[in-house]
Design an enzyme around this catalytic site. Structure first.
Site, PDB file in Angstrom:
ATOM      1  CG  ASN A  18      49.690  70.079   2.307  1.00  0.00           C
ATOM      2  OD1 ASN A  18      49.639  70.187   3.541  1.00  0.00           O
ATOM      3  ND2 ASN A  18      50.541  69.284   1.697  1.00  0.00           N
ATOM      4  NE  ARG A  99      49.774  66.213   4.984  1.00  0.00           N
ATOM      5  CZ  ARG A  99      51.074  66.239   4.919  1.00  0.00           C
ATOM      6  NH1 ARG A  99      51.659  67.155   4.189  1.00  0.00           N
ATOM      7  NH2 ARG A  99      51.769  65.368   5.572  1.00  0.00           N
ATOM      8  CG  HIS A 187      55.870  62.114   6.848  1.00  0.00           C
ATOM      9  ND1 HIS A 187      57.035  61.900   7.537  1.00  0.00           N
ATOM     10  CD2 HIS A 187      55.771  63.448   6.704  1.00  0.00           C
ATOM     11  CE1 HIS A 187      57.637  63.050   7.799  1.00  0.00           C
ATOM     12  NE2 HIS A 187      56.868  64.014   7.312  1.00  0.00           N
ATOM     13  NE  ARG A 243      58.712  67.693  14.356  1.00  0.00           N
ATOM     14  CZ  ARG A 243      58.327  67.446  13.118  1.00  0.00           C
ATOM     15  NH1 ARG A 243      58.698  66.328  12.507  1.00  0.00           N
ATOM     16  NH2 ARG A 243      57.578  68.307  12.470  1.00  0.00           N
TER      17      ARG A 243
END
Ligand code: ADP
Length: 400
Positions: A18, A99, A187, A243
């Site tokens: 990942n 991933r 996600h 963000r």
């Protein structure tokens, strides 16, 4: 380059990789039938610095490596991982699962990595510009450093392909829809892993809030994504560490006219300088903000309040689109650990059936935190993303 034939073994060691913008996390599972056991996990963190972190621990938590090497480049970092895992006590992997945040409009299914798949991901770098280059690099490198081992990719966007078109579309001219500008969400592997862990307890109407450094929330009907807060990129939706989350497009135009650096500067502002960091002028890290609030910092208090408010608003709207709610799940670093955030988010939602119990909520990690009287079951469940990727890799090995 031709993919080698797949060899299926009874006990199958599966390596899960990942990669993030400055880290590579990994875990090694032993898979057999329906059994999965995690043998080892570890990470290299701080890529691009001269004092990174490299650690590996076994299933009992014992550290087998714990070092602070210089990690000037991703090449050095991944070579370190591959060299370590290429020798005992680590079993040589039979498969590798990766991933991937997003692969663009045509790559949304979890699948075996082929040269064509890699090329397609590179063509679609715009859909995950921070993540794709390092992820594809690791995929290519894994084929060289673990020769003959089949590689599989799991996309975060896969879970959200069930979102109906009405929620996928932005209300902008049709040509952008045709170019693939739409809600992809993020996600997805975390959400899929929550649904997987709930198994037969998945209710008809479920909301999962993945609250971490990046935060998003998803409405899930009968185990399938119905709507999610992040959009074309992870910048949309909830307020995150750095963000903006959803924002009036007029604000973007205002900023664009106010700066000289054009779209690149605007991207830095909305993706790296905003959110909890922007409002608090202090940090994107919730723990630091909580300490600052305790010390009386008003900007930190506003950032934290804004965060809870943005999650609360989405919960309300998702109850609307789901036609009610049976279960709310908190996950991610904040969702699992920040007791105050869960309390602040749920406060005032009692009339919608969300009643948490203060004592039960005083917990970190897996728990039921709703009161006996709560019509909605409220739970905390850590995600199991690496297990989910190992499962998919194992399944794809069997099917191949
Ligand atoms: P990422 O999105 O990078 O995977 P994580 O899911 O690990 O992030 O979440 C990181 C966030 O979780 C940080 O804001 C961190 O401060 C927060 N966090 C972790 N532990 C706690 C805690 N005990 N209390 C409050 N916030 C916490």
């Amino acid at each position: 380059m031709q993919n080698k034939p797949i060899v299926v073994m009874k006990q199958m060691p599966i390596l899960v990789l990942n990669s993030g913008s400055s880290s590579i996390k990994f875990s090694l599972f032993q898979a057999s039938g329906s059994e999965r056991s995690k043998l080892f996990e570890g990470a290299v963190d701080g890529i691009g610095t001269d004092r990174g972190k490299f650690w590996i621990k076994d299933a009992s938590g014992k550290k087998l490596r714990d070092e602070t090497p210089a990690l000037p480049t991703r090449n050095v970092a991944f070579k370190l991982v591959a060299d370590a895992l290429g020798q005992p006590p680590f079993p040589y992997p039979a498969a590798i699962g990766h991933r991937m945040v997003a692969g663009g409009p045509h790559l949304t299914r979890h699948q075996r990595i082929t040269p064509e798949v890699l090329d397609e991901m590179e063509l679609n770098v715009a859909f995950a510009p921070l993540h794709t280059p390092i992820a594809v690099y690791i995929m290519r490198e894994a084929e060289i450093l673990f020769p003959g081992v089949p590689n599989f990719v799991c996309f975060d966007t896969a879970f959200h392909t069930t979102i109906p078109e009405v929620a996928q579309r932005f209300a902008i001219p049709e040509q952008y829809w045709e170019k693939g500008v739409r809600r992809y969400g993020a996600h997805g592997i975390s959400y899929e892993s929550i649904v997987y862990q709930l198994g037969k307890d998945v209710p008809e109407r479920l909301i999962v809030a993945h609250l971490g450094n990046g935060s998003s929330i998803t409405a899930i009907k009968h185990g399938k994504s119905l709507d999610t807060s992040m959009g074309l990129t992870p910048t949309g939706g909830l307020i995150s560490g750095t963000r903006t989350g959803d924002i009036d497009p007029g604000v973007l135009l205002y900023i664009l006219r106010d700066i000289t650096g054009g779209a690149d500067e605007l991207e830095t502002i909305v993706a790296k300088k905003s959110g909890l960091l922007g409002t608090s002028q202090l940090s994107n890290d919730m723990r630091e903000l909580r300490d600052a609030v305790a010390a009386g910092n008003q900007h930190a208090a506003m950032a934290v309040a804004q965060f809870a408010y943005s999650v609360k608003k989405f919960i309300g709207s998702y109850i609307g689109v789901l036609g009610g709610l049976d279960m709310l799940v908190f996950t991610g670093g904040i969702g699992e650990n920040d007791i105050a955030a869960r309390r602040e988010i749920c406060a005032g939602l009692e009339h919608l059936g969300i009643i948490i119990d203060a004592k039960r909520n005083d917990v970190r990690g897996e728990a039921v935190i709703s009161s006996e009287a709560s019509p909605v079951l409220v739970r905390v469940i850590p995600p199991a993303e690496d297990l989910l990727i190992a499962n998919h890799a194992y399944k794809m090995m069997q099917e191949a």
